[in-house]
Design an enzyme around this catalytic site. Structure first.
Site, mmCIF file in Angstrom:
data_model
loop_
_atom_site.group_PDB
_atom_site.id
_atom_site.type_symbol
_atom_site.label_atom_id
_atom_site.label_comp_id
_atom_site.label_asym_id
_atom_site.label_seq_id
_atom_site.Cartn_x
_atom_site.Cartn_y
_atom_site.Cartn_z
ATOM 1 N N ASP A 177 0.895 -1.150 0.000
ATOM 2 C CA ASP A 177 0.000 0.000 0.000
ATOM 3 C C ASP A 177 0.932 1.198 0.000
ATOM 4 O O ASP A 177 1.575 1.498 1.015
ATOM 5 C CB ASP A 177 -0.890 0.002 1.252
ATOM 6 C CG ASP A 177 -1.866 1.175 1.227
ATOM 7 O OD1 ASP A 177 -1.507 2.234 0.682
ATOM 8 O OD2 ASP A 177 -2.986 1.049 1.735
ATOM 9 N N HIS A 178 1.024 1.867 -1.151
ATOM 10 C CA HIS A 178 2.095 2.868 -1.258
ATOM 11 C C HIS A 178 1.898 4.041 -0.305
ATOM 12 O O HIS A 178 2.846 4.773 -0.023
ATOM 13 C CB HIS A 178 2.276 3.336 -2.712
ATOM 14 C CG HIS A 178 1.139 4.133 -3.242
ATOM 15 N ND1 HIS A 178 0.030 3.566 -3.778
ATOM 16 C CD2 HIS A 178 0.948 5.462 -3.306
ATOM 17 C CE1 HIS A 178 -0.805 4.511 -4.158
ATOM 18 N NE2 HIS A 178 -0.274 5.665 -3.883
ATOM 19 N N LYS A 182 4.956 6.510 2.333
ATOM 20 C CA LYS A 182 5.187 7.957 2.302
ATOM 21 C C LYS A 182 5.932 8.399 3.557
ATOM 22 O O LYS A 182 5.663 7.932 4.654
ATOM 23 C CB LYS A 182 3.857 8.710 2.185
ATOM 24 C CG LYS A 182 3.238 8.602 0.788
ATOM 25 C CD LYS A 182 1.948 9.388 0.726
ATOM 26 C CE LYS A 182 1.243 9.186 -0.593
ATOM 27 N NZ LYS A 182 1.874 9.877 -1.718
ATOM 28 N N HIS A 240 -6.133 2.517 1.596
ATOM 29 C CA HIS A 240 -5.273 3.647 1.989
ATOM 30 C C HIS A 240 -5.783 4.398 3.230
ATOM 31 O O HIS A 240 -5.047 4.643 4.177
ATOM 32 C CB HIS A 240 -5.152 4.644 0.842
ATOM 33 C CG HIS A 240 -4.717 4.044 -0.444
ATOM 34 N ND1 HIS A 240 -3.642 3.184 -0.530
ATOM 35 C CD2 HIS A 240 -5.187 4.176 -1.705
ATOM 36 C CE1 HIS A 240 -3.491 2.818 -1.793
ATOM 37 N NE2 HIS A 240 -4.408 3.400 -2.526
#
Ligand code: NAP
Length: 484
Positions: A177-178, A182, A240
């Protein structure tokens, strides 16, 4: 401050779907940047794999073009690109057939770290997993990386987990899950657990409410067919936004270690109250600014899929009872902006009187643009005129705090791929977490689907349907502006 590059061991990374959109836009440019940062060991190899018949030479040209398109020219000198391409090769492989597997088996070394990036449709995951074993390519320490969407409901996610579990242990599976890659998201944990200042106030007694907004200006563009089957709830909230909520709401893990962190996140998901339809506003953007409406973009004039959703979520545990979390995400909104806002309660008694104004501390965690964290504190308005209170920001924008080194902060894909090589699963979702998130999501979607509810139309360039504002107004609160 000097940014540190932590070395990783030599690896072979196979990208199934190496010719696809995600590989071109994200994975390959991210690998080039890590190479440029000096993090890729000299003997490491990247192997593109897909059905298209091409040789290594053509695939290298494809990778070179991707770098040219997605990395500014000044950061990709020709010599560096040439050196990077030496690490790249290509094997034509059919996930569903027999072609190419023995070639691949000959290329992947057994005495280095092996990672297999499944950048293909989820329907192929099982085939890939099976053939990697059948051909003796993957071993007990190989890693696989899988992309979203991880299922479209609990049943399909469970089936996908079972398919992968038939061939790989959980410690080998990296569900990406990008958002978790972050910098600010990790900084959120540093701020919460690295300072004594926040944690004592991090509960319903002192936090009035939390807002999480992920606003996009783009519409469905070319992805209409995929998006229409999904909608904002499945595409953004279940994964997200759920992850962001968990990081805000979770108890301090005993260590910054994969299972300790994921255990705490799972507890939050399991404590989420069901959400009643009255706590949800769904929207669909209209045509505007010369751009087509949602239904034109998905080519289904009767589509009831939402491109916007706002909802109130309550967490049934001691820490958060009485502090709502408001989530909001949508396409074609006013600005592209993602942030988490923690609004603290007002002091119990104002010694300055009503006319001085009200005050409340607000912690803003900005994911994009301009990643950073700002704490708004109340001070006296400068100058004459008696005691008047004003909120000013205490700014922790990375660009300012870290100087030129802020530019060296790896992007989410860079960090996450290197975490895979390092074998660190902290920032990846565990199977039970994903299933728990679907178990919460499914009844919410069923409630509106069963009734055949239509989303409310909203203007392109707006903040979504008016009713989304009401969701907070009726609780005596308001959304922070969607602005950059
Ligand atoms: P894509 O552009 O359609 O690429 C699919 C890739 O899979 C191509 O390289 C294709 O090459 C290969 N492929 C298809 N069938 C194959 C088979 N039978 N055997 C071996 N290779 C096969 O898709 P994408 O957008 O890159 O997405 C890949 C995955 O990432 C999907 O799961 C998607 O949901 C996920 N994802 C994508 C994005 C994004 O921004 N694109 C974002 C988040 C998640 P050949 O046709 O040559 O075989």
């Amino acid at each position: 401050m000097v940014s540190r590059v932590i070395p990783v061991e030599t690896f072979d990374l196979v990208i199934f779907g190496g010719t696809g959109d995600l590989a071109r836009r994200k994975i390959l440019p991210a690998l080039f940047r890590r190479f440029q940062a000096g993090q890729m060991p000299e003997e490491s190899r990247i192997i593109g794999a897909a059905r298209s018949e091409m040789g290594t030479k053509e695939f290298r040209a494809f990778v070179g073009e991707a770098i040219g398109e997605f990395i500014p020219a000044e950061e990709a000198p020709a010599k560096a690109v040439e050196n990077f391409l030496r690490h790249i090769s290509y094997v034509a492989v059919d996930a569903r057939g027999t072609d190419g597997w023995s070639d691949l088996s000959a290329q992947v070394r057994q005495d280095v770290i092996q990672a297999f990036y499944f950048s293909v449709a989820p329907a192929l995951f099982g085939d890939l997993a099976e053939r990697l074993h059948e051909h003796g390519i993957a071993g007990p320490e190989s890693r696989i990386v899988v992309e979203k969407p991880f299922g479209r409901d609990l049943e399909s996610a469970h089936a996908l987990n079972a398919t992968l579990a038939a061939h790989f242990d959980e410690h080998q599976i990296y569900r990406i899950d990008h958002y978790l890659g972050k910098e600010t998201v990790q900084n959120l944990m540093a701020v919460r657990f690295g300072n004594i200042l926040f944690e004592p106030l991090w509960n319903a007694q002192y936090v009035d409410h939390v807002q999480i907004t992920v606003a996009e200006t783009v519409g469905v563009e070319g992805r209409g067919a995929y998006y229409d089957l999904s909608g904002a709830m499945r595409d953004m909230v279940q994964n997200h936004m759920m992850q962001l909520l968990c990081l805000i709401a979770m108890e301090p893990p005993s260590q910054f270690e994969p299972d300790a962190v994921r255990d705490e996140k799972l507890k939050v998901i399991r404590a989420l109250d069901p959400v009643a339809p009255a706590e949800i506003v769904r929207g669909q953007y209209k045509a505007g600014n010369g751009r087509p409406s949602y239904v034109e973009g998905v080519e289904n004039p009767d589509s009831r899929t939402e491109s916007f959703i706002a909802m109130r979520v309550d967490i049934a545990n001691w820490r958060w009872k009485g502090t709502p979390f408001y989530l909001r995400t949508g396409k074609r909104l006013k600005s592209r902006m993602s942030e988490i806002v923690v609004t603290f309660r007002e002091p119990p008694h104002s010694i300055f009187g009503e006319e001085a104004g009200k005050s409340a501390n607000v912690l803003v965690i900005r994911l994009q643009p301009d990643e950073g964290i700002t704490l708004r504190v109340t001070i006296k308005e400068p100058g004459p005129g008696g005691m008047r209170l004003v909120d000013v920001p205490l700014d922790m924008t990375f660009a300012e705090a870290l100087g030129p080194d802020a530019d060296d902060i790896p992007d989410a894909y860079e960090r996450l791929i290197m975490d895979v090589i390092r074998g660190n699963q902290t920032l990846f979702m565990r199977g039970d977490e994903v299933e728990a998130a679907w178990a919460w999501t499914d009844p919410i979607i069923a409630a509106w689907s069963d009734k055949g509810d239509r989303p409310l139309p909203y203007e392109t360039g707006s903040t979504g349907p008016e009713d989304a504002l009401m969701l907070l107004h009726r609780d005596g609160r308001r959304w922070r502006e969607i602005e950059v």
